[in-house]
Design an enzyme around this catalytic site. Structure first.
Site, PDB file in Angstrom:
ATOM      1  CG  ASP A  36      -2.375   0.402   0.804  1.00 38.35           C
ATOM      2  OD1 ASP A  36      -2.524   1.520   0.248  1.00 38.35           O
ATOM      3  OD2 ASP A  36      -3.303  -0.379   1.024  1.00 38.35           O
ATOM      4  CG  ASN A  89      -7.189  -4.688  -4.491  1.00 38.69           C
ATOM      5  OD1 ASN A  89      -8.379  -4.837  -4.752  1.00 38.69           O
ATOM      6  ND2 ASN A  89      -6.788  -4.002  -3.416  1.00 38.69           N
ATOM      7  CE1 TYR A 156     -13.651   2.118 -10.188  1.00 41.03           C
ATOM      8  CE2 TYR A 156     -15.650   1.512 -11.342  1.00 41.03           C
ATOM      9  CZ  TYR A 156     -14.661   1.217 -10.423  1.00 41.03           C
ATOM     10  OH  TYR A 156     -14.679   0.015  -9.753  1.00 41.03           O
ATOM     11  CE  LYS A 160     -11.378  -0.575 -11.255  1.00 42.52           C
ATOM     12  NZ  LYS A 160     -10.186  -1.269 -10.706  1.00 42.52           N
TER      13      LYS A 160
END
Length: 254
Positions: A36, A89, A156, A160
């Site tokens: 992260d 992710n 977005y 995606k």
């Protein structure tokens, strides 16, 4: 223990969906590298999981910074000796506006960079090491990249949707090295504070309308998604590559 002896790197995994993926893979015997951008979050996640007896490492890196990404993969190879699984992710709408007129150029660049550039950089760096022994890459698309989403905007959707195309093209290129590349496309999942806030601001009629569009009549959970990612990481899916699994309760059937 479907992932016994496997080394997995999951980006954006100090909390939320990524953390759930880490937990599920650890239960299946994998060693997991938590990644992260926040050092305190990474340290906290690693400490918590190690206290439960799991084999976990942590690495702080921004997935859109090539030097940091390459450093992370080098660290995994030095520490663990190999990398078998990469889960791209890190991503999301990143608290950017949904309406077209409110999306700035910086908003657009941020969403495309983290979701698409991040997946590219991490995959590029991991594939260099996976070529010797094969591996599995799992990318995170979304129902928003497959059909119109009620909670996200065009940036977005573009990101995606790009992940889907990226997955299929990369699968074709690296297949001869026994590297599989697949993706999941979650539906509406309360995976963090922002989505919880979005759901809570809907009135009963709006929430009922959302649920009525889902044949299974419930929102997805992070555990629902994590278990499918583990399946794609394991040999249970060893003859699958270039696939996008729609994990959305039937709201979109591709």
């Amino acid at each position: 223990m479907r992932l016994d002896g496997k080394i997995a790197c999951i980006t954006g995994s100090a909390r939320g969906l990524g953390y759930a993926m880490a937990v599920d893979m650890l239960k299946e015997g994998a060693t997991v590298v938590i990644n992260d951008i926040d050092e305190a979050s990474v340290s906290g996640a690693v400490e918590s999981l190690r206290s439960e007896g799991y084999s976990v490492y942590g690495y702080v890196a921004n997935v859109i910074n090539k030097k940091q990404v390459v450093g992370m993969m080098d660290y995994i190879m030095t520490t663990c000796g190999k990398i078998d699984i990469l889960v791209n992710n890190a991503g999301g709408a990143l608290r950017t506006p949904k309406k077209l007129e409110e999306i700035t150029e910086d908003d657009w660049d941020l969403v495309l960079d983290v979701n698409l550039k991040g997946s590219f950089l991490c995959s590029q760096a991991a594939v260099a090491y996976m070529k010797e022994n094969g591996g599995s890459i799992i990318n995170l698309s979304s129902i928003g990249g497959r059909t119109a989403s009620i909670v996200t905007g065009v940036s977005y959707a573009a990101a995606k949707g790009g992940v889907v195309a990226f997955t299929r093209r990369l699968a074709k290129e690296v297949g001869p090295y026994h590297i599989r590349v697949n993706a999941i496309a979650p539906g509406l999942v309360i995976s963090g504070e922002r989505l919880q806030e979005t759901w809570d601001t809907m009135d009963d009629t709006e929430q009922t309308s959302v649920l009525d569009d889902i044949p299974l009549r419930r929102l997805g959970t992070i555990e629902d998604q994590a278990k499918v990612v583990t399946f794609l990481a394991s040999d249970d899916s060893k003859y699958m590559t270039g696939a996008v699994l729609d994990v959305n309760g039937g709201r979109f059937m591709g």
